[in-house]
Every structure is written in C-alpha cells, then in structure tokens.
Design a protein around this motif. Sequence first.
Motif, short mmCIF file in Angstrom:
data_model
loop_
_atom_site.label_atom_id
_atom_site.label_comp_id
_atom_site.label_asym_id
_atom_site.label_seq_id
_atom_site.Cartn_x
_atom_site.Cartn_y
_atom_site.Cartn_z
N GLU A 151 0.83 -1.20 0.00
CA GLU A 151 0.00 0.00 0.00
C GLU A 151 0.87 1.24 0.00
O GLU A 151 1.89 1.31 0.67
N PHE A 152 0.41 2.20 -0.78
CA PHE A 152 1.14 3.45 -0.84
C PHE A 152 0.28 4.59 -0.35
O PHE A 152 -0.94 4.49 -0.31
N LYS A 153 0.94 5.64 -0.05
CA LYS A 153 0.22 6.80 0.46
C LYS A 153 -0.53 7.49 -0.69
O LYS A 153 0.02 7.69 -1.77
N VAL A 154 -1.77 7.78 -0.45
CA VAL A 154 -2.60 8.41 -1.48
C VAL A 154 -2.82 9.86 -1.11
O VAL A 154 -3.27 10.17 -0.02
N GLU A 155 -2.50 10.73 -2.04
CA GLU A 155 -2.69 12.16 -1.75
C GLU A 155 -3.55 12.79 -2.83
O GLU A 155 -3.54 12.37 -3.99
N GLY A 156 -4.25 13.82 -2.45
CA GLY A 156 -5.06 14.60 -3.41
C GLY A 156 -6.13 13.75 -4.08
O GLY A 156 -6.37 13.87 -5.28
N TYR A 157 -6.77 12.87 -3.29
CA TYR A 157 -7.80 11.98 -3.86
C TYR A 157 -9.05 12.75 -4.26
O TYR A 157 -9.52 13.60 -3.49
N SER A 158 -9.56 12.47 -5.42
CA SER A 158 -10.85 13.08 -5.78
C SER A 158 -11.66 12.09 -6.60
O SER A 158 -11.12 11.29 -7.36
N PHE A 205 -2.71 11.26 -6.42
CA PHE A 205 -1.28 11.01 -6.52
C PHE A 205 -0.93 9.89 -5.57
O PHE A 205 -1.16 9.98 -4.37
N VAL A 206 -0.42 8.80 -6.13
CA VAL A 206 -0.04 7.67 -5.30
C VAL A 206 1.47 7.48 -5.44
O VAL A 206 1.98 7.32 -6.56
N ASP A 207 2.14 7.53 -4.31
CA ASP A 207 3.60 7.39 -4.28
C ASP A 207 4.26 8.33 -5.30
O ASP A 207 5.20 7.95 -6.00
N GLY A 208 3.68 9.48 -5.45
CA GLY A 208 4.26 10.46 -6.34
C GLY A 208 3.81 10.38 -7.79
O GLY A 208 4.17 11.22 -8.61
N HIS A 209 3.02 9.35 -8.14
CA HIS A 209 2.56 9.25 -9.53
C HIS A 209 1.10 9.67 -9.60
O HIS A 209 0.29 9.30 -8.77
N GLU A 210 0.76 10.41 -10.66
CA GLU A 210 -0.64 10.76 -10.83
C GLU A 210 -1.36 9.59 -11.50
O GLU A 210 -0.94 9.10 -12.56
N ILE A 211 -2.45 9.12 -10.88
CA ILE A 211 -3.19 7.99 -11.45
C ILE A 211 -4.62 8.43 -11.67
O ILE A 211 -5.26 9.01 -10.77
N ILE A 212 -5.12 8.15 -12.84
CA ILE A 212 -6.52 8.45 -13.15
C ILE A 212 -7.19 7.17 -13.63
O ILE A 212 -6.67 6.46 -14.50
N PHE A 255 -13.06 10.57 -19.25
CA PHE A 255 -12.42 11.12 -18.06
C PHE A 255 -10.92 10.86 -18.08
O PHE A 255 -10.13 11.70 -17.68
N VAL A 256 -10.56 9.67 -18.55
CA VAL A 256 -9.17 9.24 -18.43
C VAL A 256 -8.35 9.62 -19.66
O VAL A 256 -7.31 10.23 -19.56
N ALA A 257 -8.88 9.25 -20.82
CA ALA A 257 -8.08 9.42 -22.02
C ALA A 257 -8.97 9.70 -23.21
O ALA A 257 -9.21 8.83 -24.03
N PRO A 258 -9.49 10.90 -23.31
CA PRO A 258 -10.43 11.20 -24.39
C PRO A 258 -9.78 11.07 -25.77
O PRO A 258 -10.48 10.87 -26.76
N ARG A 315 -4.85 5.40 -16.35
CA ARG A 315 -3.72 6.19 -16.84
C ARG A 315 -2.79 6.45 -15.67
O ARG A 315 -3.23 6.86 -14.60
N ILE A 316 -1.52 6.16 -15.88
CA ILE A 316 -0.53 6.47 -14.84
C ILE A 316 0.39 7.53 -15.41
O ILE A 316 1.03 7.32 -16.44
N GLY A 317 0.44 8.66 -14.75
CA GLY A 317 1.21 9.78 -15.29
C GLY A 317 0.60 10.21 -16.61
O GLY A 317 -0.60 10.43 -16.70
N GLU A 318 1.40 10.23 -17.66
CA GLU A 318 0.89 10.62 -18.96
C GLU A 318 0.62 9.39 -19.82
O GLU A 318 0.20 9.50 -20.96
#
Lengths: 52, 798
Positions: free
Chosen positions: B556-563, B573-580, B586-589, B603-606
């Motif tokens: 488990e990693f720390k989750v920040e900025g969850y929406s 942001f999980v462990d420093g990576h943006e995950i959508i 929403f994810v990849a139009p 999507r992880i990062g870009e």
Amino acid sequence: MNILYFLIGCSVVMALFFLGAFFWALKDGQHDDVHTPAVRILFDDDKPEETE
Amino acid sequence: MKTSEISTNTLCYHCGDDIATELFTVEDKQFCCAGCKGVYQVLSQNNLCNYYAYNKAPGQTKQYVEQHFDFLNEPSIFSKLVDYTDEKITLITFFIPAIHCSSCLWLLEHLHKINPGIVQSRVDFLKKQAEITFDHNRVPLKELVEILVSIGYEPLISLQDIVKEKKNSVNRDLIRKIAVSGFCLGNVMLFSFPEYLGISSLEAQFQFLFGWLNLAMGAVVTFYCSQDFFTSAWGSLKNKVINLDTPLALIVAVLFVRSAFEIISGTGPGFSDTLTGLVFLLLMGRWVKQRTYNHISFNRDYRSYFPVAVTLLDENGQEKPVPIDDLEVGSRILVRNNEIVPADAILMKGDGCFDFSFVTGESDPKTKVLGEVIYAGGRQIGKAVELEVVKPVSQSYLTRLWNNEAFKRDDSKIKNFNDTIAQYFSAVVIVIAIGSLSYWYYHGETNRAWDAFSAVLIVACPCVLALSTPLTLSTVLGMFDKNGFYLKNTDVVEQLARVDSLVFDKTGTISCPEAVDLSFSGTLSMYEESLIGSLARNSSHPLSREIVKWLGKSAEFKVEGYSEVAGKGVSAFVDGHEIIMGSRAFVAPDVDVVSASSVVHVRIGEEYKGFFKINQRWRDNLKQLITVLKTRYRMHLISGDHAAERKSLSSIFPEYVPMLFKQSPHDKLLYIKKLQEDQNIVMMLGDGLNDAGALRQSDLGVAVTDNINNFTPGSDAILKGSVMGKMPQFIHQAKMAIKIIKFSFVIASIYNLIGVYFAVQGSLSPLTAAILMPMSTITIITTTNLANRYFAGKNKLR
C-alpha cells in the motif's frame, strides 16, 4: 342425576368464556405477528446508565 | 459489550465480508469499507454495541449511493406515507428489507437511544416492517429516514408498496370462523359421546337436551361458519359452472336439514358431529391454502419502480421536491446520479448517460445528447441532468406498455384439478343419490328412500379434496420457499406441473448481474498494480471494489489529493505518480478504445495503460440446467439486447433452440402468444420491465432476481437467481404433488364407496358417518405428507 344439567350448563358457559377470550386476543392483534415476540423476549434488559 | 473475537481473522466486524485492506480499523476492529465502519461508529457513539453481541457480523454491506430525502418534508408526500399524525406525534410503518436477524430487531427497537425524539419502534420480523412512533417536531421524517440509512437499515419508500398492501394479511374473519367451528365441534363431540356408547334408560332423559344442544351448535356452524361455501357455490352456479364448493355447500345443507328433521321429530340423534367436524376441517384447509408470503409482493406495478418524488426546478432554478403524479408536461426536473427518469422527457442540460438495462434488456448504457427524448425508466449514471417532461407519467411509453390491455390476463381461466374433478364428482354423487331414492321409493319404503338419499350425499363428501389439495400444495410451497422459489399461490404449483415450454430472457435472467468477470487489457507491472490497488481502495464504487478484489493483497502506498467524480472516475497522486481511473472521456479522451460503461480505463502519469473490462457471466450451473432441461422441454431464448453473445450462448443451448435478439417488450409478448396458440404451455423466465408483458401473457411467469427485496415485475412466481439450477427438481416436485393429490383422491374414493354401500341401503348410522370421515381424513393427510417428504428428499429440496 339432575345435577348433570347444571354441570353441562357450566361446561358450555366456560367454553363460551374461553371462546370470548380468544376473540378478544384476535381483535387485539395477538395473532397478527406470532414470530417477533418470541425473539424479543430473549434480549437482555438494558443495563442502567453507568454513572461516571 | 462483548470484546471482539473476530478481529484475529480478516472478516469485516460489521458485515462479515472479506477484508481487502487494513485502512478501516477502529479500536482493534476491522471493516471492509467506509460504509461498515461508519455504521459501527454511529452505533458505538450511541452505546448500541449490543448489536454485535447477539449475532456475529449482523450487518450488511452498505452500498454508498448518495440519496436525497428532501421530498419527505413535503406535506403532501408526508401525509400519504404516515399512518397517523397529530400535533405531537406521528406513526409510520416502514418496510425495511435489510431486517434478517435478531440483532436487527434489537437495534431497530432501540432507536430511541440514537435520537430521543423517536418515542417507540416495533418490528414485525416476518413482514420486515418497523412501526415507528416519533415526535415530528424533534425529528422530522427526513431525519428519521436518514438515521435509519446511517445505521444500514434503509426503508423502501414507495407510495404503492407492500406495507399498505399487506396491512390486513391476517384473515381475522377466517380465524374467527375456525375458532367458532372448533368450539362447536368440541361441544358436539362431548354431547354425542353417550349416543356412541349406547344410552341406558337412566340417561335417556338427556337425549332430548343433547339433541337440541347439538342442533343449536349445528345451526351456528351452518349459518355462520359455512357462509363462504354457500356464497362461493351460489356465485359459481350463477355462472353455470360447478366448483369444489358446490358439492360442499350441498352437503352442509343436507347434513343440517336432516339433523334438524331427526332432532325435531325425535327420530334420531342427527349428524351434527359430522357437520361440525366437516366444516372445521374444510375451514382449516382454506386457512392452509391462504398462506401468504409476508415480505414478497407479486403485484408490483410501475408505480413501485418509480421514485416517490422528483426534484422540480422552478423558473428561478430553485429545487423543490414534488410527488411524481404532480408532474406536468413542460416541468423542468433534475435527475441526479442513480435516479430514475420518471416520465418521457427531453434532455436539456448535462451529460446524459442512461442505463436502460432494466427496461429494455440492453446491457450497455446509452449516451444521450441534448435535445434527445429519454424514455421513462432509464437510470442516470453520472452527474445530475436537467430534463423537460414531454408526457405525463401516466402517458409515458413505459406506463402505457404496462397498462396494455393484452397484459391483463383473466386468472379465472386457470382450471385447477379440484374444480375439474368436482364437476364429475358432483354428477356421480347426485346420480347415485337419486338412484337409491327412486329404488326405495319404487319398493314403497318412502322413509328409507329419503334416508338413503340424504345419507349418500353425506358420505360421498369430497372434503378430502378440499383438504388434501391445499395441504399437499402448501407443503410444496413451503418447500420451494426454503429453497428460494416463491410461488404466488397453490394454483401455480399445478401450473408448474403442466409446463412444457420454457422461454428465457437473457440479461439478468441467465446472465448474472452481480457476479462479474474482470479482465485487464494491457500490461501492468507489480508496482503499478499496487499503485492502482492503493487508489481503488479509497473508492466505494462497486467497480473499484471489484478491482481491489481482482488485484489481491498488495503493497500500500500513500494516497494524496484523492478526488472522485460521480459517474466519471477517480484520481489521486499515489507514491508520487498521478493515477486516473474511470470512463474513457475522463481518463483518455484522445485514445481510440472502446467506451462502454462496464470498462475502467487507467492512466498512470501521462501514459495510458489499458482498461479493466467487466464481462457478462452466465449463472453457475446454467450449462447443466440446460442439459437436463433440453431432453424434456422445448426451450426458447428472447432478448432485448444485441446479438453479441450469440456465440457464447450457442455453446450452452442446443442448436435447435430459437434465439431472438433485439426484441421489444411487445415482440416478446407476441412471441409467447404465438407459442400458446401452437398449444404450448409456456413458462417465461425474465427479470426486467421489458419482460413484464411476456410474464403476464405466459402461463407461468417467473421473475428472476438476485435479491428478493428488489423490484420485480408482476409475476406468478419469484425465483432467486442463485437457485435457478434447481428448476428441474422444482418442476419434478410439482408433478409429484399432482400425482399425490390424484392418489389421495383414489384413497378417498375407497372410503366413500364403503360409506355409500351403507348409505344406499338407508342404514347409515351417525356413528358410521362420524367414524368414516375422520378416518379417511387422517389416512389422506398422513399419506400425502409422507409421500411429499419422500419426493422432497429425492429431489434434494428439503
């Protein structure tokens, strides 16, 4: 043997009394839910509020 | 309060589900999700932890769906829902499907601890109802409902619901009649006893008294307890048909007239014992037959599917809840995530994505653009949308479909075995009676002629049919009930035995909406899986939970900025990576991939990683079920969905089974009709509103559901999806039940023949009659019961 007339009368009156009691219970809804009271009775009473 | 013993293993303390994460831990107790944890916190704050003492993990997993109960404060809706209200208190009865154990009972009866404004609450366990008395000045109705929701007992609120329908489910009138006839039977037996043993001259003085007492009791039984038989017999005679009640009413009348004649003329003791015994048993038979399910409704219509109220938007954009019937053409309404569109309407604002699976059978939700007409019954997925009503609720496509004349079937057309046999039976009995009458009359013995005539009518009583049939069939009903197959009434058992064709619907019927097959298209490293898992754990969305399960336990990693955006997806942001994760838009139009709703893109990062796809899964045992059924029944498959699954289905169904796709509800109805015109007796298995017509039209409509508390369309029977594999056993058991009834009829006929032997000679004594009748009844009840149990064991239905 004539006492039997009296006894028969008594038995019928008593039976009618019980029938009346049954009607009463029925009217009061005692037969509407025959399951829940059996479960409810098993619960413990609430403990008195603990004083701190 | 008990300390937790369960915390050592990884089951949720509240609902008993497996725990996938240790995120939700309070005071050494672990929970599977935020919902369960929330309920526990409410309970522990209010000192209600006894809830967990009576049963292990008594809760149920709570699905978080944001709900709005503002409409409950509208006076017009309030007054329709409550049973009683005055200035100080209000009484309301809620139907709460989650009631299932003694803990529920305990908790719901201690609601006053959560809020003292709740004066009293009483639970009716079998009916799953709670009657709550509350002070509406201290606790408004809305708040009361929110309390119930917060502890996991959400009431089912509907204006046309089972609470009102089943208010008088106990037939007090019948019970009163049974009591009176039982009372009379007991007394008459007592008074007749000396007669059975032979009366000495000493006791002869009582004969007169006993006779008159018996007659009085007999009169009560005839004129009060047997009313229903007379009205029913009279009703059927007026329609020029004979039902089972016709001979029964005749016998009751003959018994009474003959008893009255004998007692008044002082020629004999009369047949009051037989009369009272007969009526008592017959009423018992009726009572058994009337057995109903307290918590299931077979006659729900569209009104119980629709919400009670909708949110109306006035000119200034103010929200105001109104009852659904008050909707007018041109009204602006707001439909939030997971709410149902109540009337045909045009999409005015917002992104419409509607799930019509329950209405049309289509498995994928439909995206709608502004200005498109949306038919009533669709469920919005995603953000709230604004709609303008174009047709009133009663004129909507769905409602009209439901009110279609063709759907109204005349139930009286179903002939049951009893009524059929009653006709022949009555004919034979009357012929014998008149035969013996004329025989003795011809021989000049007028008294004997009338004796014989009435005696034949008395002994040839079809009471066994009136008793063995309901007993046998209601035993079957009870047996099915335990196995998750709920029949509307005993006639349905007979219908089940007759069925020769089965028609299946696809979506929700043979496919299982709850069990999901998850697969990931793309590649994920272990590390990436852990990242996704950590994110998904934060969401209570069902798909997120499935993904967590699919990934298994991982770091488990720390989750920040969850929406979380309802209907779209989640990001953090999980462990420093943006995950959508979420829908394509929403994810990849910009990525060119499928955009069905049952797909979760990642999507992880870009970098676009791929998507999770939910596949429809067929019910367990479907293949075995079809293999067993195909040798004995004709089968058909009609679906409202597209033909994408044809290939997968053809591996399950044999080649010759007709499969029709893209069928409208009306097509389904016509298809059933056509089958019936070809002399098939059709059983339809369906689940959604689109099957409602076919279910009504078919000879036996079975609504399949995974949760019997969910809404099901009107039907003859409700089947739990998980026990569908037992269908062949159910049908076999029904067939055996019919055989048992026929067999009991043979036994009864033997007894009747013995009785008739005495009767035609005009020498039937009241004693013989009084012995024969209970004897035959006991034999029949014992044999039918034993036979039923034997076959149930054989069919593994016990």
